[in-house]
Design a protein around this motif. Structure first.
Motif, PDB file in Angstrom:
ATOM      1  N   ASN A  55     -22.348 107.176  33.876  1.00  0.00           N
ATOM      2  CA  ASN A  55     -21.158 107.125  34.734  1.00  0.00           C
ATOM      3  C   ASN A  55     -19.967 106.511  34.007  1.00  0.00           C
ATOM      4  OD1 ASN A  55     -22.402 108.281  36.975  1.00  0.00           O
ATOM      5  ND2 ASN A  55     -23.187 106.305  37.691  1.00  0.00           N
ATOM      6  N   ILE A  56     -20.239 105.445  33.240  1.00  0.00           N
ATOM      7  CA  ILE A  56     -19.149 104.777  32.517  1.00  0.00           C
ATOM      8  C   ILE A  56     -18.679 105.635  31.342  1.00  0.00           C
ATOM      9  CG2 ILE A  56     -18.514 102.762  31.147  1.00  0.00           C
ATOM     10  CD1 ILE A  56     -20.479 101.129  32.825  1.00  0.00           C
ATOM     11  N   MET A  57     -19.636 106.051  30.499  1.00  0.00           N
ATOM     12  CA  MET A  57     -19.285 106.830  29.306  1.00  0.00           C
ATOM     13  C   MET A  57     -19.225 108.319  29.662  1.00  0.00           C
ATOM     14  SD  MET A  57     -18.808 104.423  27.222  1.00  0.00           S
ATOM     15  CE  MET A  57     -18.459 105.424  25.779  1.00  0.00           C
ATOM     16  N   SER A  58     -18.296 108.641  30.512  1.00  0.00           N
ATOM     17  CA  SER A  58     -18.135 110.027  30.949  1.00  0.00           C
ATOM     18  C   SER A  58     -17.517 110.866  29.837  1.00  0.00           C
ATOM     19  CB  SER A  58     -17.247 110.089  32.187  1.00  0.00           C
ATOM     20  OG  SER A  58     -15.945 109.623  31.880  1.00  0.00           O
ATOM     21  N   HIS A  59     -17.606 112.175  30.001  1.00  0.00           N
ATOM     22  CA  HIS A  59     -17.018 113.106  29.035  1.00  0.00           C
ATOM     23  C   HIS A  59     -15.527 112.827  28.863  1.00  0.00           C
ATOM     24  CE1 HIS A  59     -16.796 116.945  26.856  1.00  0.00           C
ATOM     25  NE2 HIS A  59     -15.687 117.197  27.532  1.00  0.00           N
ATOM     26  N   ARG A  60     -14.850 112.588  29.968  1.00  0.00           N
ATOM     27  CA  ARG A  60     -13.406 112.338  29.941  1.00  0.00           C
ATOM     28  C   ARG A  60     -13.074 111.046  29.199  1.00  0.00           C
ATOM     29  NH1 ARG A  60      -9.547 112.121  35.357  1.00  0.00           N
ATOM     30  NH2 ARG A  60      -7.566 111.745  34.287  1.00  0.00           N
ATOM     31  N   LEU A  61     -13.835 109.978  29.481  1.00  0.00           N
ATOM     32  CA  LEU A  61     -13.571 108.699  28.819  1.00  0.00           C
ATOM     33  C   LEU A  61     -13.831 108.793  27.321  1.00  0.00           C
ATOM     34  CD1 LEU A  61     -12.883 105.686  28.962  1.00  0.00           C
ATOM     35  CD2 LEU A  61     -15.307 105.226  29.361  1.00  0.00           C
ATOM     36  N   CYS A  62     -14.887 109.468  26.908  1.00  0.00           N
ATOM     37  CA  CYS A  62     -15.210 109.600  25.482  1.00  0.00           C
ATOM     38  C   CYS A  62     -14.081 110.293  24.726  1.00  0.00           C
ATOM     39  CB  CYS A  62     -16.513 110.371  25.302  1.00  0.00           C
ATOM     40  SG  CYS A  62     -17.978 109.476  25.835  1.00  0.00           S
ATOM     41  N   HIS A  63     -13.563 111.375  25.299  1.00  0.00           N
ATOM     42  CA  HIS A  63     -12.450 112.071  24.650  1.00  0.00           C
ATOM     43  C   HIS A  63     -11.184 111.217  24.637  1.00  0.00           C
ATOM     44  CE1 HIS A  63     -15.013 115.653  25.009  1.00  0.00           C
ATOM     45  NE2 HIS A  63     -14.229 116.198  24.095  1.00  0.00           N
ATOM     46  N   ALA A  64     -10.983 110.451  25.694  1.00  0.00           N
ATOM     47  CA  ALA A  64      -9.815 109.573  25.747  1.00  0.00           C
ATOM     48  C   ALA A  64      -9.906 108.476  24.683  1.00  0.00           C
ATOM     49  CB  ALA A  64      -9.687 108.953  27.137  1.00  0.00           C
ATOM     50  N   LEU A  65     -11.085 107.888  24.513  1.00  0.00           N
ATOM     51  CA  LEU A  65     -11.273 106.834  23.509  1.00  0.00           C
ATOM     52  C   LEU A  65     -11.056 107.366  22.096  1.00  0.00           C
ATOM     53  CD1 LEU A  65     -14.391 104.990  25.000  1.00  0.00           C
ATOM     54  CD2 LEU A  65     -12.034 104.148  24.915  1.00  0.00           C
ATOM     55  N   VAL A  66     -11.536 108.570  21.835  1.00  0.00           N
ATOM     56  CA  VAL A  66     -11.330 109.172  20.512  1.00  0.00           C
ATOM     57  C   VAL A  66      -9.846 109.469  20.292  1.00  0.00           C
ATOM     58  CG1 VAL A  66     -11.734 111.257  19.142  1.00  0.00           C
ATOM     59  CG2 VAL A  66     -13.648 110.101  20.250  1.00  0.00           C
ATOM     60  N   ALA A  67      -9.180 109.995  21.314  1.00  0.00           N
ATOM     61  CA  ALA A  67      -7.749 110.291  21.196  1.00  0.00           C
ATOM     62  C   ALA A  67      -6.945 109.019  20.956  1.00  0.00           C
ATOM     63  CB  ALA A  67      -7.260 110.995  22.464  1.00  0.00           C
ATOM     64  N   ILE A  68      -7.300 107.947  21.648  1.00  0.00           N
ATOM     65  CA  ILE A  68      -6.611 106.659  21.458  1.00  0.00           C
ATOM     66  C   ILE A  68      -6.824 106.147  20.037  1.00  0.00           C
ATOM     67  CG2 ILE A  68      -6.641 104.223  22.143  1.00  0.00           C
ATOM     68  CD1 ILE A  68      -7.239 105.205  25.010  1.00  0.00           C
ATOM     69  N   SER A  69      -8.016 106.335  19.502  1.00  0.00           N
ATOM     70  CA  SER A  69      -8.315 105.899  18.133  1.00  0.00           C
ATOM     71  C   SER A  69      -7.427 106.628  17.122  1.00  0.00           C
ATOM     72  CB  SER A  69      -9.787 106.152  17.805  1.00  0.00           C
ATOM     73  OG  SER A  69     -10.634 105.411  18.653  1.00  0.00           O
ATOM     74  N   TRP A  70      -7.318 107.948  17.277  1.00  0.00           N
ATOM     75  CA  TRP A  70      -6.475 108.727  16.355  1.00  0.00           C
ATOM     76  C   TRP A  70      -5.001 108.365  16.525  1.00  0.00           C
ATOM     77  CZ3 TRP A  70      -8.050 111.803  12.413  1.00  0.00           C
ATOM     78  CH2 TRP A  70      -9.388 112.211  12.388  1.00  0.00           C
ATOM     79  N   LEU A  71      -4.558 108.211  17.768  1.00  0.00           N
ATOM     80  CA  LEU A  71      -3.156 107.862  18.004  1.00  0.00           C
ATOM     81  C   LEU A  71      -2.840 106.450  17.509  1.00  0.00           C
ATOM     82  CD1 LEU A  71      -2.575 109.348  21.575  1.00  0.00           C
ATOM     83  CD2 LEU A  71      -1.522 110.115  19.432  1.00  0.00           C
ATOM     84  N   GLY A  72      -3.794 105.527  17.680  1.00  0.00           N
ATOM     85  CA  GLY A  72      -3.591 104.167  17.181  1.00  0.00           C
ATOM     86  C   GLY A  72      -3.407 104.145  15.677  1.00  0.00           C
ATOM     87  N   GLY A  73      -4.234 104.901  14.966  1.00  0.00           N
ATOM     88  CA  GLY A  73      -4.084 105.000  13.518  1.00  0.00           C
ATOM     89  C   GLY A  73      -2.759 105.628  13.128  1.00  0.00           C
ATOM     90  N   PHE A  74      -2.330 106.644  13.880  1.00  0.00           N
ATOM     91  CA  PHE A  74      -1.060 107.323  13.587  1.00  0.00           C
ATOM     92  C   PHE A  74       0.122 106.371  13.739  1.00  0.00           C
ATOM     93  CE2 PHE A  74       2.648 109.699  15.121  1.00  0.00           C
ATOM     94  CZ  PHE A  74       2.833 110.581  14.069  1.00  0.00           C
ATOM     95  N   PHE A  75       0.188 105.658  14.857  1.00  0.00           N
ATOM     96  CA  PHE A  75       1.315 104.763  15.092  1.00  0.00           C
ATOM     97  C   PHE A  75       1.323 103.589  14.102  1.00  0.00           C
ATOM     98  CE2 PHE A  75       1.277 106.672  19.452  1.00  0.00           C
ATOM     99  CZ  PHE A  75       2.545 107.225  19.359  1.00  0.00           C
ATOM    100  N   HIS A  76       0.135 103.091  13.758  1.00  0.00           N
ATOM    101  CA  HIS A  76       0.053 102.044  12.732  1.00  0.00           C
ATOM    102  C   HIS A  76       0.661 102.533  11.425  1.00  0.00           C
ATOM    103  CE1 HIS A  76      -1.685  99.418   9.650  1.00  0.00           C
ATOM    104  NE2 HIS A  76      -2.119 100.524   9.084  1.00  0.00           N
ATOM    105  N   SER A  77       0.282 103.733  11.015  1.00  0.00           N
ATOM    106  CA  SER A  77       0.748 104.253   9.732  1.00  0.00           C
ATOM    107  C   SER A  77       2.238 104.569   9.750  1.00  0.00           C
ATOM    108  CB  SER A  77      -0.051 105.510   9.374  1.00  0.00           C
ATOM    109  OG  SER A  77       0.153 105.861   8.027  1.00  0.00           O
ATOM    110  N   ILE A  78       2.733 105.031  10.893  1.00  0.00           N
ATOM    111  CA  ILE A  78       4.167 105.301  11.014  1.00  0.00           C
ATOM    112  C   ILE A  78       4.966 104.022  10.772  1.00  0.00           C
ATOM    113  CG2 ILE A  78       5.965 105.717  12.745  1.00  0.00           C
ATOM    114  CD1 ILE A  78       4.957 108.269  11.628  1.00  0.00           C
TER     115      ILE A  78
END
Length: 316
Positions: free
Chosen positions: A132-155
């Motif tokens: 229930n916690i690690m839903s399909h939607r949450l997993c994709h959101a966490l991965v997207a946040i990880s990629w976006l976090g790296g992008f903004f850091h590098s910018i």
């Protein structure tokens, strides 16, 4: 002061100026890079096609392996080809691009490791609510946040760097482009920029590392309530994660949580996290994970059988 860029091309000093040492490094590092691409690529392919590896843990692992391939490919191909030439050069724009992608992918990996630790925390400490916690939607959101976090850091890193004037010298004391060696070539004081880089890179590493350590301590405490078999399986999985975390964060904290100055051991530490660690990660995760090993054997068996069928059809 107006920004002046008389330097458009940089000379990379490399690991060594000795041709014999460079040829030896080429013979060692080329197979290691190929092993990185093949090993991590095999994990990505196995997770994508195997029906038995549909849990969030393997979804995150496939993204981690993809990051490892991309991160290593940002630095290592240029590094190993430079070992075969006498004068190693890179354009200033190419140098900035290498810095952007290496920091983007490096911080993305940090966030993915934190996400994977959270996944293990939920799986072990709240097993009844895991799906229930690690839903399909949450997993994709966490991965997207990880990629976006790296992008903004590098910018942020790049916006700091492109404002610096480079008017000479043009020899970067490293085997790839990174912030500290490049800052030394700027014809202005970079102490403020150095502090910002320290805060942006070093503190992310330290806070993420402390968060990871805290999560695994909580996991270990909660394992006391599990059966012996449950503890063994959980410890086996967590041991792989902890090993990768140590291999990644050790060099990162060493390089960024200190004043900007020249250390002869920096290059050796950088070789470890750019060449060695990406190669070791798939070995660490597959050797200690029976499900991944079984899925890889099944995948290999399917390809082998498919190849034999095609050969049999061609013989007919």
């Amino acid at each position: 002061m107006a920004r002046t860029d008389n330097v458009t091309e940089l000379i990379i000093s490399g690991l060594s100026q000795d041709p014999e040492v460079q040829r030896g490094c080429f013979a060692v590092f080329l197979p290691m890079y190929l092993a990185t691409v093949v090993g991590n690529g095999l994990i990505v392919l196995t997770v994508r096609v195997s029906k038995s590896l549909r849990s969030p843990m393997y979804f995150f692992l496939s993204h981690l392996s993809l990051v490892e391939i991309s991160y290593s490919s940002t630095i290592v191909p240029k590094f190993i080809t430079d070992l075969l030439v006498k004068i190693k050069t890179i354009s200033l724009k190419g140098c900035l691009a290498q810095i952007f992608f290496s920091h983007f992918l490096g911080v993305t990996e940090i966030f993915l490791l934190v996400v994977m630790a959270y996944d293990r925390y939920v799986a072990i400490c709240k097993p009844l609510h895991y799906m229930n916690i690690m839903s399909h939607r949450l997993c994709h959101a966490l991965v997207a946040i990880s990629w976006l976090g790296g992008f903004f850091h590098s910018i942020i890193q790049i916006l700091i760097t492109i404002q610096l004037p480079f008017c000479g010298p043009n020899v970067i004391d490293h085997y790839f482009c990174d912030l500290h060696p490049l800052f030394k070539l700027a014809c202005t004081d970079t102490s403020v920029e150095g502090v910002v880089v320290l805060a942006n890179s070093g503190l992310i590493s330290v806070f993420s590392f402390l968060l990871l350590v805290s999560s695994y301590i909580v996991i270990l405490v909660n394992l006391r309530n599990h059966s012996a078999d449950g503890r063994r399986k959980a410890l086996s999985t967590c041991a792989s994660h902890v090993t990768v975390v140590i291999l990644f964060f050790g060099p990162a904290i060493f390089l960024y949580m200190r004043p900007s100055s020249t250390f002869t051991e920096d290059k050796l530490v950088a070789v470890f996290y750019t060449v060695v660690t990406p190669m070791l990660n798939p070995i660490i995760y597959t050797l200690r994970n029976a499900e991944v090993k079984v899925a890889m054997r099944r995948l290999w068996g399917k390809k082998k059988n498919s190849g034999m069928e095609r050969k049999w059809e061609s013989d007919l």
